[in-house]
Design an enzyme around this catalytic site. Structure first.
Site, PDB file in Angstrom:
ATOM      1  N   ASP A 123       0.854  -1.185   0.000  1.00 21.53           N
ATOM      2  CA  ASP A 123       0.000   0.000   0.000  1.00 21.53           C
ATOM      3  C   ASP A 123       0.893   1.239   0.000  1.00 21.53           C
ATOM      4  OD1 ASP A 123      -2.267   1.575   0.202  1.00 21.53           O
ATOM      5  OD2 ASP A 123      -2.416   1.368   2.378  1.00 21.53           O
ATOM      6  N   TYR A 125       1.222   5.669  -0.635  1.00 30.14           N
ATOM      7  CA  TYR A 125       0.789   6.877   0.096  1.00 30.14           C
ATOM      8  C   TYR A 125       1.008   8.049  -0.850  1.00 30.14           C
ATOM      9  CZ  TYR A 125       0.889   9.638   4.564  1.00 30.14           C
ATOM     10  OH  TYR A 125       0.651  10.474   5.614  1.00 30.14           O
ATOM     11  N   HIS A 130      -3.698  13.869   0.551  1.00 28.85           N
ATOM     12  CA  HIS A 130      -4.007  12.924   1.638  1.00 28.85           C
ATOM     13  C   HIS A 130      -2.884  12.916   2.675  1.00 28.85           C
ATOM     14  CE1 HIS A 130      -5.374   9.362   3.758  1.00 28.85           C
ATOM     15  NE2 HIS A 130      -4.183   8.814   3.575  1.00 28.85           N
ATOM     16  N   ARG A 139       0.251  14.267  13.208  1.00 32.52           N
ATOM     17  CA  ARG A 139       1.514  14.831  13.697  1.00 32.52           C
ATOM     18  C   ARG A 139       1.420  16.347  13.770  1.00 32.52           C
ATOM     19  NH1 ARG A 139       2.312  10.447  10.638  1.00 32.52           N
ATOM     20  NH2 ARG A 139       2.150  11.584   8.686  1.00 32.52           N
ATOM     21  N   GLU A 195     -10.568   3.838   2.776  1.00 33.72           N
ATOM     22  CA  GLU A 195      -9.570   4.530   1.966  1.00 33.72           C
ATOM     23  C   GLU A 195      -9.843   4.162   0.514  1.00 33.72           C
ATOM     24  OE1 GLU A 195      -5.851   5.448   4.872  1.00 33.72           O
ATOM     25  OE2 GLU A 195      -5.682   3.598   3.737  1.00 33.72           O
ATOM     26  N   GLU A 197      -8.881   3.824  -3.138  1.00 35.41           N
ATOM     27  CA  GLU A 197      -7.575   3.695  -3.786  1.00 35.41           C
ATOM     28  C   GLU A 197      -7.710   3.003  -5.145  1.00 35.41           C
ATOM     29  OE1 GLU A 197      -4.429   2.315  -1.284  1.00 35.41           O
ATOM     30  OE2 GLU A 197      -5.441   2.896   0.577  1.00 35.41           O
ATOM     31  N   ASP A 229      -9.211   0.221   1.258  1.00 37.34           N
ATOM     32  CA  ASP A 229      -8.269  -0.217   2.289  1.00 37.34           C
ATOM     33  C   ASP A 229      -8.823   0.202   3.651  1.00 37.34           C
ATOM     34  OD1 ASP A 229      -5.954  -1.104   3.544  1.00 37.34           O
ATOM     35  OD2 ASP A 229      -4.924   0.801   3.258  1.00 37.34           O
ATOM     36  N   ARG A 233      -8.684   3.800  12.586  1.00 37.90           N
ATOM     37  CA  ARG A 233      -7.802   4.939  12.893  1.00 37.90           C
ATOM     38  C   ARG A 233      -7.322   4.947  14.333  1.00 37.90           C
ATOM     39  NH1 ARG A 233      -6.148   6.047   7.954  1.00 37.90           N
ATOM     40  NH2 ARG A 233      -7.875   6.514   6.565  1.00 37.90           N
ATOM     41  N   GLN A 236      -4.663   2.252  14.586  1.00 34.93           N
ATOM     42  CA  GLN A 236      -3.512   2.729  13.795  1.00 34.93           C
ATOM     43  C   GLN A 236      -2.720   3.811  14.547  1.00 34.93           C
ATOM     44  OE1 GLN A 236      -4.837   4.550  10.155  1.00 34.93           O
ATOM     45  NE2 GLN A 236      -2.799   5.192   9.529  1.00 34.93           N
ATOM     46  N   TYR A 240       1.285   2.657  15.322  1.00 33.11           N
ATOM     47  CA  TYR A 240       2.079   2.750  14.087  1.00 33.11           C
ATOM     48  C   TYR A 240       3.501   3.277  14.250  1.00 33.11           C
ATOM     49  CZ  TYR A 240       1.721   7.801  13.212  1.00 33.11           C
ATOM     50  OH  TYR A 240       1.858   9.162  13.268  1.00 33.11           O
ATOM     51  N   LYS A 249      -4.797  -1.942   9.768  1.00 34.44           N
ATOM     52  CA  LYS A 249      -5.107  -2.007   8.341  1.00 34.44           C
ATOM     53  C   LYS A 249      -5.092  -3.420   7.775  1.00 34.44           C
ATOM     54  CE  LYS A 249      -3.552   2.609   7.209  1.00 34.44           C
ATOM     55  NZ  LYS A 249      -4.547   3.065   6.220  1.00 34.44           N
ATOM     56  N   THR A 253      -9.078  -5.794   3.236  1.00 26.97           N
ATOM     57  CA  THR A 253      -8.882  -4.851   2.133  1.00 26.97           C
ATOM     58  C   THR A 253      -9.753  -5.361   0.989  1.00 26.97           C
ATOM     59  OG1 THR A 253      -6.582  -4.525   2.817  1.00 26.97           O
ATOM     60  CG2 THR A 253      -7.166  -3.799   0.597  1.00 26.97           C
ATOM     61  N   THR A 342      -4.580   6.297  -0.439  1.00 27.34           N
ATOM     62  CA  THR A 342      -5.835   7.035  -0.496  1.00 27.34           C
ATOM     63  C   THR A 342      -5.762   8.150  -1.529  1.00 27.34           C
ATOM     64  OG1 THR A 342      -5.960   6.640   1.853  1.00 27.34           O
ATOM     65  CG2 THR A 342      -7.518   8.248   0.942  1.00 27.34           C
ATOM     66  N   GLU A 356     -10.541  12.389   6.771  1.00 31.31           N
ATOM     67  CA  GLU A 356     -10.347  13.700   6.153  1.00 31.31           C
ATOM     68  C   GLU A 356     -11.688  14.416   5.962  1.00 31.31           C
ATOM     69  OE1 GLU A 356      -7.972  11.462   3.057  1.00 31.31           O
ATOM     70  OE2 GLU A 356      -7.195  13.504   2.770  1.00 31.31           O
TER      71      GLU A 356
HETATM   72  O1  LIG Z   1       0.279   9.543   7.802  1.00 35.40           O
HETATM   73  C1  LIG Z   1       0.037   8.544   8.493  1.00 35.40           C
HETATM   74  O2  LIG Z   1       0.559   8.367   9.590  1.00 35.40           O
HETATM   75  C2  LIG Z   1      -0.922   7.533   8.037  1.00 35.40           C
HETATM   76  C3  LIG Z   1      -1.289   7.397   6.776  1.00 35.40           C
HETATM   77  C4  LIG Z   1      -2.284   6.448   6.319  1.00 35.40           C
HETATM   78  O3  LIG Z   1      -3.048   5.847   7.055  1.00 35.40           O
HETATM   79  C5  LIG Z   1      -2.392   6.282   4.878  1.00 35.40           C
HETATM   80  C6  LIG Z   1      -2.162   4.921   4.319  1.00 35.40           C
HETATM   81  O4  LIG Z   1      -2.470   3.832   4.749  1.00 35.40           O
HETATM   82  C7  LIG Z   1      -1.646   4.971   2.962  1.00 35.40           C
HETATM   83  C8  LIG Z   1      -2.670   5.570   2.088  1.00 35.40           C
HETATM   84  O5  LIG Z   1      -3.687   4.926   1.879  1.00 35.40           O
HETATM   85  O6  LIG Z   1      -2.451   6.683   1.603  1.00 35.40           O
HETATM   86 CA   LIG Z   2      -4.162   2.790   2.403  1.00 31.85          CA
HETATM   87 MG   LIG Z   3      -5.450  -3.675   4.319  1.00 33.96          MG
END
Ligand SMILES: O=C(O)/C=C/C(=O)CC(=O)CC(=O)O
Ligand SMILES: [Ca+2]
Ligand SMILES: [Mg+2]
Length: 411
Positions: A123, A125, A130, A139, A195, A197, A229, A233, A236, A240, A249, A253, A342, A356
């Site tokens: 996956d 990003y 996004h 963050r 998500e 995608e 996906d 949250r 996560q 993470y 995650k 999916t 996403t 979002e």
């Molecule tokens: O920025 C983060 O900490 C988390 C990002 C995501 O959850 C996004 C991800 O799984 C990838 C995506 O689908 O863009």
């Molecule tokens: Ca994703």
């Molecule tokens: Mg997944």
């Protein structure tokens, strides 16, 4: 460019998303014949491919014979082109109507299955919007984009075994959550999200130790599908750091049943956004034909459109993602699936996730039926669909991926 239209006896409107310019591949069965088999969608019908190919192009029969797309994916780009050219001829030349007639099934009578055996799942990003939105929420106080973001397409390896076909129920996952008072509890996710995608389906494998160059993208990638996906949250956000997404995650999916060949997306190719940081040679696509894609998605929640994400603004292309994924010599296997990440556009109504759209739950969405949502509730159904422009004003449909949330098992 000339456009071919389906033979009149098929009665497919010129702008049907599954017209003769699309010809996506999937796997279906019917009550009358419950064996899963390869089909090509044409209008509201499905062409049962194996018996037709056995009859009209027996040399190609092994590629479409099995209960999945696996053999076709593995057969490589020359066979992909041959099968597509043959099917195009059969569906446009009325002289084939008798031979095809017995092998066309109404799509409404078919059950669609997970179309291929998913090997590895990655996956990415790749949406700047996004990544910026999530960076702001996850963050706060830091730069939303991490320093590496414009140098490489960030990704992580996901869980292939939980990639499921469209329509499969998604059980609300349980996991560790950090409560507002700092306490750590275990229980059903309270921030279950989607998500939206685009997925890239790898056909031809590559050799271990041999990176796949940007320009070889179409020799390895067979086509695209839609991906949801599902993301928890709360799980996560707690788990993470520092290794990235894990159980938040990996529970499910969903992928769409129809895989649209890259060959159908020729007219949808566009230049990606201007790069604001110079790219290393293996990612520099400034002198190769572009692989940005003008794919327009629609996300519906319980039947109400909540977003219209656009893929054409994605910073990284599928070709760059593949070049990066293999830059260390990692090999590709038939059935590898990598998703774009996403898809979020610049406008608020183009965001591809609920976190979002509701800005972390602070701004609930109002649906047309008067209900509101931040994250998903049990029983909610999400449908993601997409179209792209085809040659001569035709429409290329990607179909849809559908999933409903089932209540968590036990706390
Ligand atoms: O920025 C983060 O900490 C988390 C990002 C995501 O959850 C996004 C991800 O799984 C990838 C995506 O689908 O863009
Ligand atoms: Ca994703
Ligand atoms: Mg997944």
């Amino acid at each position: 460019m000339t456009t071919v239209s389906a033979a009149p006896w098929l009665d497919v409107p010129a702008d049907h998303p599954f017209g003769v310019a699309t010809l996506p591949y999937g796997v279906f069965s019917t009550a009358a014949d419950p064996v899963a088999r390869v089909g090509v969608a044409i209008g509201e019908l499905i062409l049962d491919l194996a018996p037709v190919v056995r009859l009209l192009a027996p040399r190609l029969a092994p590629a479409v014979a099995g209960p999945s797309l696996d053999a076709l994916l593995a057969a490589g780009p020359r066979t992909w082109a041959e099968v597509r050219a043959a099917v195009t001829t059969w569906l446009t030349d009325p002289s084939f109507s008798d031979q095809l007639g017995a092998h066309l099934v109404p799509a409404r009578d078919a059950v669609l299955h997970l179309p291929f055996t998913v090997a590895d799942y990655v996956d990415f990003y790749a949406s700047e919007q996004h990544a910026t939105n999530l960076g702001r929420m996850f963050r706060p106080g830091q730069d939303p984009l991490t320093p590496n973001w414009k140098h490489l397409p960030i990704g992580y390896h996901g869980r292939a075994g939980t990639v499921v076909g469209s329509g499969t129920g998604v059980v609300r996952p349980s996991g560790q959550r950090r409560e507002p008072d700092g306490g750590i509890t275990f229980g059903p996710s309270r921030r279950l999200d989607i998500e939206a995608e685009l997925g890239f389906v790898v056909g031809a494998p590559s050799r271990l130790g041999r990176p796949v160059e940007l320009t070889r993208f179409a020799e390895h990638v067979f086509g695209v599908c839609l991906v949801n996906d599902w993301s928890a949250r709360d799980i996560q956000a707690w788990e993470y750091v520092p290794l990235g997404p894990f159980l938040g995650k990996s529970f499910a999916t969903s992928v769409s049943p129809w895989v649209v060949p890259l060959a159908a997306l020729d007219a949808a190719r566009v230049a990606p956004p201007e790069r604001t940081v110079p790219l290393l040679p293996y990612l520099d696509d400034s002198r190769t034909p572009p692989w940005g894609l003008d794919v327009r998605l629609e996300v519906r929640l319980n039947g109400h459109v909540v977003s219209r994400p656009v893929f054409d603004g994605m910073y990284w292309t599928g070709a760059q993602m593949l070049a990066h994924l293999t830059a260390n010599g990692a090999s590709l296997r038939t059935g590898d699936l990598y998703a774009s990440g996403t898809i979020s556009g610049a406008r608020p109504d183009q965001r591809g996730s609920l976190i979002e759209l509701s800005w972390g739950g602070a701004e609930p969405l109002r649906l047309a039926d008067g209900t509101t949502r931040t994250f998903l509730e049990d029983g909610d159904e999400v449908v993601i669909s997409a179209v792209a422009p085809g040659a001569g004003g035709t429409v290329i449909g990607l179909g849809e991926v559908r999933g409903r949330i089932l209540p968590a098992g036990r706390d």
